[in-house]
Design a protein around this motif. Sequence first.
Motif, PDB file in Angstrom:
ATOM      1  N   LEU A 175       0.845  -1.198   0.000  1.00 15.85           N
ATOM      2  CA  LEU A 175       0.000   0.000   0.000  1.00 15.85           C
ATOM      3  C   LEU A 175       0.882   1.251   0.000  1.00 15.85           C
ATOM      4  CD1 LEU A 175      -2.652   1.515   0.213  1.00 15.85           C
ATOM      5  CD2 LEU A 175      -2.614   1.131   2.690  1.00 15.85           C
ATOM      6  N   VAL A 221     -11.665   2.065   0.284  1.00 17.00           N
ATOM      7  CA  VAL A 221     -10.511   2.809   0.794  1.00 17.00           C
ATOM      8  C   VAL A 221     -11.016   3.850   1.791  1.00 17.00           C
ATOM      9  CG1 VAL A 221      -8.533   4.269   0.231  1.00 17.00           C
ATOM     10  CG2 VAL A 221      -9.279   2.482  -1.370  1.00 17.00           C
ATOM     11  N   VAL A 281      -7.426  -0.094   3.754  1.00 19.41           N
ATOM     12  CA  VAL A 281      -8.078  -0.752   2.618  1.00 19.41           C
ATOM     13  C   VAL A 281      -8.865  -1.951   3.158  1.00 19.41           C
ATOM     14  CG1 VAL A 281      -7.756  -1.944   0.425  1.00 19.41           C
ATOM     15  CG2 VAL A 281      -6.258  -0.035   1.026  1.00 19.41           C
TER      16      VAL A 281
END
Length: 296
Positions: A175, A221, A281
């Motif tokens: 990420l 998200v 996430v």
Amino acid sequence: MTTDSNPTKFKVFIGLLIVLLFALGAYTYHLFSENQDSKNSITTLETEKKDMEAELEELIANYDVVIESNEFKDKELVAAKERIEVLLADVKNAKLNEGLLKRYRAEIQILKQERVVLFKRADSLARENITLQVQIDSTNVRLTDTYKVVDSMSTRNSMLSETVKMGALVKATNLKSEGVIVRSSGKIVETQRASRADKIRACFTLAPNDIAEAGDKVLYVQVINPENNILGHKANITNGDGLLTYSSTVKVFYEKGALDVCSLIDASEDDLVKGRYVINVFEGTRLLLTNTLELK
């Protein structure tokens, strides 16, 4: 006439003196009260600061126990513990006021919620590992006792071992998040300054998994700014695991192989402030991964 005037003047003088003494007393009492209030406020802030330090130290101790007992050495558990240690150092070094105290309380609440999600997942993986190990042991016994099913039992044992390593759930890695400027031409330029950013971009990779279910995946998200405000859509989803407020959604078609995914999160000018942002996430309300972003 002069004799009568002197006593009168003396009485007036005495009266004025008494009024001045009362005024001086009232002013002294006011100063004393303000000083006491200031001391009480400082004492309250120091007490709350110590309480927050104790909460964070307890969170770190909780993570130490889970990480020590976790056979997979989950990197997300380690990363979450490191974020708590950074916040603890910030609290210890900070000269607190009510505004800063409110921000730290909000960050501690987010860390506690994250702990529930991560510990639940770690506990679930540990139980699955125990169950699979029992099944493997049982398979080995049957392989020893029955020669005719050696090949089939060996295949099953290999499948169970692979299940222990990979699991059936889709996982995400790498990420990366950043502030960006979106030009009128559509070009996207990275920036580290909150005052220049238009949006927040989050990119990650869905890991390959041969035993996961292929098909459409909806990912959520969540971006939380330094003032504990959620950016973007601020929409909610619910399921059996609880409620999630998210910033944006990404729909992808997952074919069991590695898949790179990016999402641009809208933000108002008031929401883009200096400080540390938390990016999470999710698949549904299941946390896949998290990291932080610092904007100047």
